[in-house]
Motif scaffolding. Structure first.
Motif, mmCIF file in Angstrom:
data_model
loop_
_atom_site.group_PDB
_atom_site.id
_atom_site.type_symbol
_atom_site.label_atom_id
_atom_site.label_comp_id
_atom_site.label_asym_id
_atom_site.label_seq_id
_atom_site.Cartn_x
_atom_site.Cartn_y
_atom_site.Cartn_z
ATOM 1 N N GLY A 238 0.791 -1.223 0.000
ATOM 2 C CA GLY A 238 0.000 0.000 0.000
ATOM 3 C C GLY A 238 0.815 1.261 0.000
ATOM 4 O O GLY A 238 0.262 2.365 0.037
ATOM 5 N N ALA A 239 2.143 1.138 -0.055
ATOM 6 C CA ALA A 239 3.006 2.317 -0.067
ATOM 7 C C ALA A 239 3.006 2.933 -1.455
ATOM 8 O O ALA A 239 2.743 2.277 -2.455
ATOM 9 C CB ALA A 239 4.428 1.956 0.339
ATOM 10 N N ALA A 240 3.301 4.208 -1.501
ATOM 11 C CA ALA A 240 3.409 4.910 -2.784
ATOM 12 C C ALA A 240 4.494 5.962 -2.654
ATOM 13 O O ALA A 240 4.965 6.270 -1.565
ATOM 14 C CB ALA A 240 2.078 5.552 -3.160
ATOM 15 N N GLY A 241 4.904 6.503 -3.784
ATOM 16 C CA GLY A 241 5.910 7.550 -3.753
ATOM 17 C C GLY A 241 7.312 6.993 -3.649
ATOM 18 O O GLY A 241 7.563 5.792 -3.840
ATOM 19 N N TYR A 242 8.258 7.873 -3.295
ATOM 20 C CA TYR A 242 9.675 7.553 -3.358
ATOM 21 C C TYR A 242 10.071 6.450 -2.377
ATOM 22 O O TYR A 242 11.043 5.727 -2.593
ATOM 23 C CB TYR A 242 10.483 8.816 -3.078
ATOM 24 C CG TYR A 242 11.923 8.743 -3.513
ATOM 25 C CD1 TYR A 242 12.275 8.803 -4.855
ATOM 26 C CD2 TYR A 242 12.951 8.603 -2.579
ATOM 27 C CE1 TYR A 242 13.595 8.734 -5.261
ATOM 28 C CE2 TYR A 242 14.268 8.548 -2.967
ATOM 29 C CZ TYR A 242 14.591 8.609 -4.307
ATOM 30 O OH TYR A 242 15.903 8.539 -4.696
ATOM 31 N N SER A 243 9.329 6.288 -1.276
ATOM 32 C CA SER A 243 9.692 5.302 -0.263
ATOM 33 C C SER A 243 9.279 3.885 -0.644
ATOM 34 O O SER A 243 9.707 2.918 -0.011
ATOM 35 C CB SER A 243 9.059 5.674 1.079
ATOM 36 O OG SER A 243 7.644 5.714 0.967
ATOM 37 N N SER A 244 8.461 3.732 -1.669
ATOM 38 C CA SER A 244 8.014 2.409 -2.084
ATOM 39 C C SER A 244 9.143 1.646 -2.778
ATOM 40 O O SER A 244 10.018 2.234 -3.420
ATOM 41 C CB SER A 244 6.823 2.534 -3.035
ATOM 42 O OG SER A 244 6.496 1.281 -3.609
#
Length: 634
Positions: A576-582
């Motif tokens: 469910g993560a998104a963005g640069y940390s995924s």
């Protein structure tokens, strides 16, 4: 190696010449003259080969070549370990980084690196690539890898481009580097004049040279803030901010970092302050074969539900789309920020169409167009005046800035990256300041230009030296870079003129509809002249429409973006993560790096987004072969 000659004695000259360059020279006697018959000639040559091969220095030559080859292999074998010991890599967390993740690049040509070590082979070696690559060979220690990041977005005319190399060599021999303060040289002047004509923006009149996109944007911010402060009577002590877009990123220098919202890139930088307000915005995506303009999650009330379009061209038909919702939202936000909160703003800064480092975010061009138009018609808000707002936008007949200076950061998206000479043309908006780098020199040497209008330039004029734009670099307008840039621009404009990309455009023709505007663009109110053809040309991508459609239907893919040479694949993150940390895109990146049919695809990821970029000289065959590898890797 050369033949001895008592008549010309070239060997003596060349031995001295190459000795200064650390290159050994060897001589052998010339072969015998042709005999009267084939049999006698073969006998004479056999004797010649026998005698020559027994010469001591010929044996030494063979040993030297063998030693050089062994040393080259040992060097390649050790480079990753040595790099891990001595090099601090950019955008890299070094703790627990596997040493074998460092890719050793031996050379590059066309679209391909020649890599050692990290690229592993899978599959057969029966097929070949195009003329840009080396034929696959399982016995070779080097493997070709498609440069899928366009070498951090710089590569436009292929590695090892001979025209660019010759241009650099000529300028290097004629000038080296010469200082630029209070001086001029032909390469810098020619490039400035070429850019002012080529970019087709009547506002732009002056060219300022820097060395990369971050510093070019630093200059742009300085220009805009000074112009706003002079016009509105603000002092240097006033806190003046910028307007921009969420997810934008304008460089790594401290000043440009402050022009972006807090993110993984900057929020842990000790001097970062984040001096601005950043509008969230709807994004354009292909999902399950359909183009969608989708509002940010949780902002459906502000922007309405997602809207679908039959083609990407329809998304860019700004005159035929309703902007009332955007106008109302932007106006409310500006009034709140300036009248209720008393904020002062000195510039509107945008990456036109695609926000690169933020995750290849494809902004709705209508939103960017409307934001620029509203800002330009809102001088009463930014000056904190209580007078009645103007009834219309400023006329496009004037090149003076209005409301706030508009800066377009085209460092990534400009100069044919998205299929047009400028990405600003998609927005039907002429910026007051425009910044270009990356493709400017075709991927050979660093150079950046910040172009400004006359009214921006005039804000720095006074009788005091301290009022000048006190900014510069040791290598400002270096002759090598300017010469290469002019050559690069000429090559790309020539490619456009002769239809070099027509084969790519053919894939998108069925996606095209009549894109001729039915009403004038409202970017600067009613235009004084017809809308330029460059602003109504059909959209297209080097990545084929069937490929983009197939990707968009894949269960692991959330959405796809394809425009010009850019492809971005947004992957679903199981966590469910998104963005640069995924880390959702890492597996696809690693799968592409495994060589198939003798060559691999090198790519970069931005969190859950894997992006690929062709160069402007990539062949259809190469791009289609990469497409097949992407689908196989998924």
């Amino acid at each position: 190696m050369m033949f001895e000659s008592s008549l010309y004695d070239n060997a003596t000259y060349l031995r001295e010449y190459f000795s200064d360059r650390g290159i050994s020279t060897y001589t052998v006697p010339p072969p015998p003259r042709p005999a009267t018959s084939i049999a006698r000639d073969q006998e004479a040559m056999a004797g010649y080969y026998e005698r020559t091969s027994r010469m001591a220095h010929v044996a030494e030559l063979i040993e030297r070549l063998s030693a050089k080859h062994d040393a080259r292999i040992k060097n390649l074998e050790s480079m990753a370990d040595r790099a891990d010991q001595s090099i601090w890599h950019p955008f890299t967390q070094h703790q627990d980084r596997p040493k074998d993740s460092i890719i050793t690049i031996d050379s590059a040509y066309g679209d391909f690196f020649q890599t050692y070590g990290a690229v592993e082979s899978v599959g057969s070696t029966s097929s070949s690539t195009n003329e840009s690559s080396i034929s696959p060979d399982t016995t070779s220690l080097l493997k070709p890898a498609f440069d899928g990041s366009a070498s951090w977005w710089t590569q436009g005319l292929g590695h090892g481009n001979p025209q660019l190399a010759l241009a650099a060599a000529h300028a290097s021999g004629r000038y080296g580097h010469v200082m630029f303060a209070g001086a001029v040289h032909e390469p810098a002047l020619n490039l400035a004049e070429t850019l002012l004509q080529h970019l087709d923006n009547p506002r732009l009149k002056k060219v300022f040279y820097t060395d990369n996109g971050s510093t070019g944007m630093e200059v742009a911010i300085k220009m805009a803030l000074r112009a706003a402060c002079v016009r509105y009577g603000w002092s240097p002590e006033d806190e003046v901010q910028i307007l921009g877009l969420k997810g934008s990123y304008h460089g790594d220098t401290i000043g440009t970092m402050d022009c972006s919202e807090p993110s993984t890139y900057n929020k842990k930088v000790e001097w970062y302050r984040g001096r601005g307000h950043w509008f969230d915005f709807p994004q354009v995506k292909m999902r399950k074969g359909v183009w969608v303009v989708e509002p940010p999650e949780g902002m459906e009330a502000e922007f309405g539900p997602a809207i679908t379009f039959e083609s990407l061209d329809e998304v860019f038909q700004l005159e035929q789309r309703d902007s009332a919702t955007y106008e109302a939202y932007i106006t409310r936000e500006l009034e709140r920020l300036t009248q209720e909160e008393g904020e002062k703003f000195g510039a509107l800064v945008m990456e036109p169409v695609i926000l690169g480092a933020g995750g290849m975010l494809f902004a709705d061009p209508l939103f960017q167009h409307t934001l620029a138009r509203i800002v330009r018609s809102s001088s009463h808000l930014f000056s904190h005046s209580t007078s009645t707002p103007p009834s219309s936008s400023p006329s496009s007949a004037t090149t003076d800035w209005a409301g706030l200076p508009l800066i377009h950061d085209e460092v990534f998206t400009g100069l044919y990256r998205l299929g047009r000479v400028t990405s600003s043309s998609f927005l039907r908006t002429h910026p007051d300041v425009s910044v270009h780098a990356k493709l400017l020199t075709g991927g050979l040497v660093p150079l950046c230009v910040t172009l400004a209008s006359q009214s921006i330039f005039d804000a720095f004029l006074s009788g005091a030296k301290s009022d000048a734009l006190l900014h510069g670099h040791s290598y400002t307008a270096h002759a090598v870079g300017c010469t290469v840039a002019e050559t690069s621009l000429h090559q790309m404009s020539s490619m456009e003129a002769r239809g070099a990309w027509d084969a790519f455009k053919a894939s998108w023709r069925s996606d095209h509809h009549d894109s001729s505007p039915s009403t004038p663009s409202r970017a600067d109110a009613a235009p004084a002249q017809p809308t330029p053809r460059s602003e109504t040309a059909p959209t297209w991508s080097m990545w084929s429409r069937p490929f983009a459609t197939a990707l968009s239907h894949h269960p692991r893919v959330d959405s796809v973006t394809a425009l010009g040479s850019v492809l971005a694949i947004s992957l679903r993150d199981p966590a469910g993560a998104a963005g640069y940390s995924s880390t959702a895109a890492n597996a696809l990146r690693d799968a592409l790096l495994a060589a198939r049919d003798g060559w691999a695809t090198h790519s970069r990821v931005l969190g859950n987004v894997l992006y690929l970029m062709a160069s402007q000289t990539s062949s259809v065959e190469t791009v289609r072969a990469v497409e097949a590898r992407v689908l196989a890797a998924l």
